[in-house]
Write a protein that holds these residues in place. Structure first.
Motif, PDB file in Angstrom:
ATOM      1  N   UNK A 147      43.016  11.198  82.020  1.00 40.86           N
ATOM      2  CA  UNK A 147      41.630  11.634  81.858  1.00 40.86           C
ATOM      3  C   UNK A 147      41.089  11.016  80.581  1.00 40.86           C
ATOM      4  N   UNK A 148      39.977  10.295  80.697  1.00 40.68           N
ATOM      5  CA  UNK A 148      39.368   9.643  79.541  1.00 40.68           C
ATOM      6  C   UNK A 148      38.003  10.269  79.273  1.00 40.68           C
ATOM      7  N   UNK A 149      37.822  10.801  78.073  1.00 41.59           N
ATOM      8  CA  UNK A 149      36.535  11.330  77.639  1.00 41.59           C
ATOM      9  C   UNK A 149      36.027  10.388  76.545  1.00 41.59           C
ATOM     10  N   UNK A 150      34.856   9.797  76.751  1.00 38.28           N
ATOM     11  CA  UNK A 150      34.378   8.768  75.830  1.00 38.28           C
ATOM     12  C   UNK A 150      33.650   9.287  74.600  1.00 38.28           C
ATOM     13  N   UNK A 151      33.509  10.587  74.450  1.00 40.29           N
ATOM     14  CA  UNK A 151      32.939  11.132  73.222  1.00 40.29           C
ATOM     15  C   UNK A 151      31.756  12.042  73.458  1.00 40.29           C
ATOM     16  N   UNK A 152      31.689  13.084  72.642  1.00 38.82           N
ATOM     17  CA  UNK A 152      30.609  14.068  72.647  1.00 38.82           C
ATOM     18  C   UNK A 152      30.355  14.652  74.031  1.00 38.82           C
ATOM     19  N   UNK A 153      31.440  14.939  74.729  1.00 41.15           N
ATOM     20  CA  UNK A 153      31.387  15.565  76.043  1.00 41.15           C
ATOM     21  C   UNK A 153      31.805  17.026  75.903  1.00 41.15           C
ATOM     22  N   UNK A 154      31.134  17.908  76.628  1.00 44.99           N
ATOM     23  CA  UNK A 154      31.457  19.335  76.609  1.00 44.99           C
ATOM     24  C   UNK A 154      32.027  19.725  77.967  1.00 44.99           C
ATOM     25  N   UNK A 155      33.240  20.286  77.951  1.00 42.68           N
ATOM     26  CA  UNK A 155      33.863  20.806  79.175  1.00 42.68           C
ATOM     27  C   UNK A 155      34.039  22.303  78.985  1.00 42.68           C
ATOM     28  N   UNK A 156      33.331  23.079  79.783  1.00 42.64           N
ATOM     29  CA  UNK A 156      33.310  24.531  79.655  1.00 42.64           C
ATOM     30  C   UNK A 156      34.543  25.184  80.288  1.00 42.64           C
ATOM     31  N   UNK A 157      34.606  26.497  80.192  1.00 43.35           N
ATOM     32  CA  UNK A 157      35.749  27.275  80.677  1.00 43.35           C
ATOM     33  C   UNK A 157      35.888  27.182  82.201  1.00 43.35           C
ATOM     34  N   UNK A 158      37.118  27.378  82.654  1.00 41.89           N
ATOM     35  CA  UNK A 158      37.451  27.439  84.072  1.00 41.89           C
ATOM     36  C   UNK A 158      37.118  26.170  84.858  1.00 41.89           C
ATOM     37  N   UNK A 159      37.007  25.038  84.179  1.00 40.98           N
ATOM     38  CA  UNK A 159      36.863  23.759  84.882  1.00 40.98           C
ATOM     39  C   UNK A 159      38.252  23.246  85.231  1.00 40.98           C
ATOM     40  N   UNK A 160      38.350  22.583  86.363  1.00 38.13           N
ATOM     41  CA  UNK A 160      39.609  21.985  86.772  1.00 38.13           C
ATOM     42  C   UNK A 160      39.362  20.487  86.913  1.00 38.13           C
ATOM     43  N   UNK A 161      40.130  19.692  86.163  1.00 34.29           N
ATOM     44  CA  UNK A 161      40.006  18.238  86.232  1.00 34.29           C
ATOM     45  C   UNK A 161      41.363  17.698  86.658  1.00 34.29           C
ATOM     46  N   UNK A 162      41.427  17.077  87.836  1.00 29.61           N
ATOM     47  CA  UNK A 162      42.688  16.669  88.452  1.00 29.61           C
ATOM     48  C   UNK A 162      43.039  15.223  88.129  1.00 29.61           C
ATOM     49  N   UNK A 163      43.426  14.964  86.899  1.00 30.14           N
ATOM     50  CA  UNK A 163      43.865  13.640  86.489  1.00 30.14           C
ATOM     51  C   UNK A 163      45.244  13.293  86.992  1.00 30.14           C
ATOM     52  N   UNK A 164      45.959  14.263  87.551  1.00 32.77           N
ATOM     53  CA  UNK A 164      47.295  13.987  88.078  1.00 32.77           C
ATOM     54  C   UNK A 164      47.249  13.208  89.393  1.00 32.77           C
ATOM     55  N   UNK A 165      46.086  13.199  90.056  1.00 32.13           N
ATOM     56  CA  UNK A 165      45.958  12.502  91.334  1.00 32.13           C
ATOM     57  C   UNK A 165      45.567  11.036  91.146  1.00 32.13           C
ATOM     58  N   UNK A 166      44.656  10.768  90.221  1.00 37.54           N
ATOM     59  CA  UNK A 166      44.204   9.406  89.896  1.00 37.54           C
ATOM     60  C   UNK A 166      43.430   9.481  88.581  1.00 37.54           C
ATOM     61  N   UNK A 167      43.093   8.327  88.028  1.00 39.99           N
ATOM     62  CA  UNK A 167      42.353   8.287  86.762  1.00 39.99           C
ATOM     63  C   UNK A 167      40.966   8.891  86.914  1.00 39.99           C
TER      64      UNK A 167
END
Length: 179
Positions: A34-54
């Motif tokens: 998972x790549x975050x390029x800066x000044x990004x806000x990820x709130x509670x209870x979000x699911x980001x599935x980087x285990x499947x692909x980039x």
């Protein structure tokens, strides 16, 4: 339009060196992909599935609570393949969304409760209405407003959409302050 302050507890968020603010209550699977390029806000209870692909998320993006980001997939005779998900800069995703797109261009708005089908491509400066369902493999052209659940004709957005999205995402980040 000036946004009011959004307060958060420092204990509930991790702030990275590049200014990303990630909730400790969010789930990031395969964080090395998972790549975050800066000044990004990820709130509670979000699911980001980087285990499947980039998964790549641009600068000044806002991902609100209960949103799921997962790479799209395609079934083949020998199994399933997952494809990377790329989200451009200045993208605002409301809460309760499920996103399985291939690409979301910069300066886009995704309304609350929307579902973006697998391998969709949303071009720059688009808006998806609240509760919309974008069918799989749909391509939404630049400066389009999509609403509903079918491939109805798109409404056009003004050319100032880019400037509006920059203002919205930067204001949100500036007013997202610790309590």
């Amino acid at each position: 339009m000036e946004l009011g302050d959004v307060k958060y507890s420092r204990a509930d968020f991790i702030e990275t060196a590049s200014g990303n603010k990630v909730s400790r209550q969010s789930i990031l699977c395969g964080s090395q992909n998972i790549t975050l390029n800066g000044k990004t806000v990820i709130q509670r209870d979000c699911v980001i599935r980087g285990d499947l692909a980039n998964i790549g998320i641009g600068r000044h993006c806002v991902i609100n609570p209960n949103t799921v980001l997962r790479p799209s997939f395609k079934k083949f005779s020998k199994g399933v393949s997952f494809f990377p998900l790329h989200i451009g800069d200045h993208v605002f995703i409301e809460s309760d969304c499920v996103i399985s797109a291939a690409n979301i261009g910069s300066y886009c708005y995704i309304g609350k409760g929307s579902i973006i089908g697998r391998r969709c491509i949303i071009k720059e400066c688009c808006a998806i209405a609240e509760g919309s369902i974008v069918p799989p493999e749909t391509v939404i052209p630049p400066l389009s407003f999509f609403s509903g659940t079918t491939s109805a004709p798109y409404e056009e957005l003004p050319e100032c959409t880019k400037d509006l999205m920059i203002d919205i995402t930067k204001n949100y980040y500036q007013h997202f302050i610790p309590s």
